[in-house]
Design an enzyme around this catalytic site. Structure first.
Site, short mmCIF file in Angstrom:
data_model
loop_
_atom_site.label_atom_id
_atom_site.label_comp_id
_atom_site.label_asym_id
_atom_site.label_seq_id
_atom_site.Cartn_x
_atom_site.Cartn_y
_atom_site.Cartn_z
N THR A 170 4.06 9.54 -4.86
CA THR A 170 3.39 8.26 -4.72
C THR A 170 3.47 7.49 -6.03
OG1 THR A 170 1.88 9.12 -3.10
CG2 THR A 170 0.99 7.39 -4.48
N ARG A 198 -1.18 9.05 10.40
CA ARG A 198 -2.00 9.63 9.33
C ARG A 198 -2.08 8.62 8.18
NH1 ARG A 198 -1.03 10.81 3.62
NH2 ARG A 198 -2.44 12.47 3.01
N ASP A 201 -5.05 8.59 0.99
CA ASP A 201 -6.08 8.00 0.13
C ASP A 201 -5.64 6.68 -0.50
OD1 ASP A 201 -4.16 9.65 -1.26
OD2 ASP A 201 -5.32 9.29 -3.08
N1 ASP Z 1 -1.87 10.62 -2.14
C1 ASP Z 1 -0.75 10.44 -1.25
C2 ASP Z 1 -1.21 10.65 0.17
O1 ASP Z 1 -1.90 11.61 0.42
C3 ASP Z 1 0.39 11.36 -1.53
C4 ASP Z 1 0.76 11.52 -2.97
O2 ASP Z 1 0.10 11.01 -3.86
O3 ASP Z 1 1.76 12.18 -3.25
O4 ASP Z 1 -0.82 9.90 1.02
#
Ligand code: ASP
Length: 303
Positions: A170, A198, A201
């Site tokens: 991310t 889905r 966060d």
């Molecule tokens: N936080 C992100 C999510 O759960 C994934 C990530 O940060 O790698 O969608």
């Protein structure tokens, strides 16, 4: 004083897991985004524009899990989430589960500035992107060979981090401008093999993204379900604002106590009202960069 920090995800990235060539590519990608954001601050631009530009740059880089190169759902599609928040008036905009918006962070920004809403999802968000004239692309545009291989690996029971480092990845940015305004932005493809629909966060204001003037700005990365349950980004801001914690203490408590107690891992970048930057993570590594008006500029991956 102005400063900016960015991240390109936290995960199982160790020195052994990245070839020298691969490491250079990540560093170049991070540097391009960091400098794009910093150039705006340097010209007297806003922190909001700086974080948007930095995240936009990372969305276009297929190495990172946002925009092009996003992690894929269990049905093999890219489904994207993003959010932006500014700390002066606590305005925020976010989008979730979009499949055709080329730069989800730009749509999040439009939601904040041009709609009466904070969070738009799926087809409604895409209809709004169309009305706003933002570039839309076929879903195949986001899907890279590497992400397909990661999905195959997950499906066959091998965790993706065994195959390619940074299976997460991310992206996010936080900044403070010369007017003292704080802003945060985050964008992601979520987690490999996630169910359709889905939402993680990143687009949840207070979980993966938060900014409040006079306090701090936060962008998170990691296992989103845990960050949502901890209301992570807001928890950090509230600890600074109401309990007098330093930003470093607040980030440490969130990652190494609250999140860990639930079994979650990840990383956070944050910046306080004096421009001080904190980057911390409970994973092996986190792609990250920081630059400020005192002349310091740093790109790091490992602990
Ligand atoms: N936080 C992100 C999510 O759960 C994934 C990530 O940060 O790698 O969608």
């Amino acid at each position: 004083m102005y400063s900016i920090a960015i991240h390109g995800g936290a995960g199982a990235v160790s020195r052994q897991s990245l070839s020298a060539e691969r490491e250079r590519q990540y560093r170049d990608g991070l540097a391009a985004a960091l400098d794009a954001g910093y150039a705006i601050l340097e010209k007297g631009g806003s922190s909001l524009d700086a974080v948007t530009a930095a995240v936009h740059t990372l969305e276009d880089d297929p190495l990172f899990n946002s925009g092009r190169g996003a992690a894929l759902t269990c049905d093999g599609a890219a489904e994207l989430d993003a959010a932006v928040m500014e700390g002066r008036q606590l305005r925020a905009g976010a989008v979730a589960a979009v499949r055709h918006v080329r730069n989800p962070i730009e749509l999040a920004r439009r939601v904040m500035e041009k709609s009466r809403h904070v969070l738009l999802v799926g087809s409604g968000a895409e209809e709004f992107a169309l009305e706003e004239g933002l570039p839309l692309v076929p879903n195949a545009w986001f899907r890279t060979e590497e992400r397909r291989a990661q999905l195959e690996s997950e499906r066959s029971g091998r965790p993706v981090s065994d195959l390619i480092p940074s299976s997460q990845g991310t992206v996010g940015a936080v900044a403070i401008d010369s007017a003292g305004d704080l802003a945060a932005a985050t964008s992601t493809g979520g987690m490999t093999n996630k169910r359709q629909g889905r939402v993680g966060d990143s687009p949840i204001i207070g979980a993966g993204t938060y900014a409040k003037n006079g306090v701090c700005a936060v962008s998170a990365t990691g296992h989103g379900e845990y960050f949502i349950r901890c209301v992570a980004a807001h928890h950090i801001c509230a600890a600074v604002e109401h309990r007098g914690c330093s930003l470093q203490e607040a980030v440490h408590e969130l990652l190494h106590e609250k999140l860990r107690e639930l079994g979650g891992t990840g990383g956070v970048i944050a910046i306080d009202r004096s421009g001080r930057i904190v980057s911390d993570f409970s994973t092996e590594g986190m792609f990250r960069g920081a630059r400020d008006s005192s002349g310091s500029r740093q790109i790091d991956i490992y602990r």
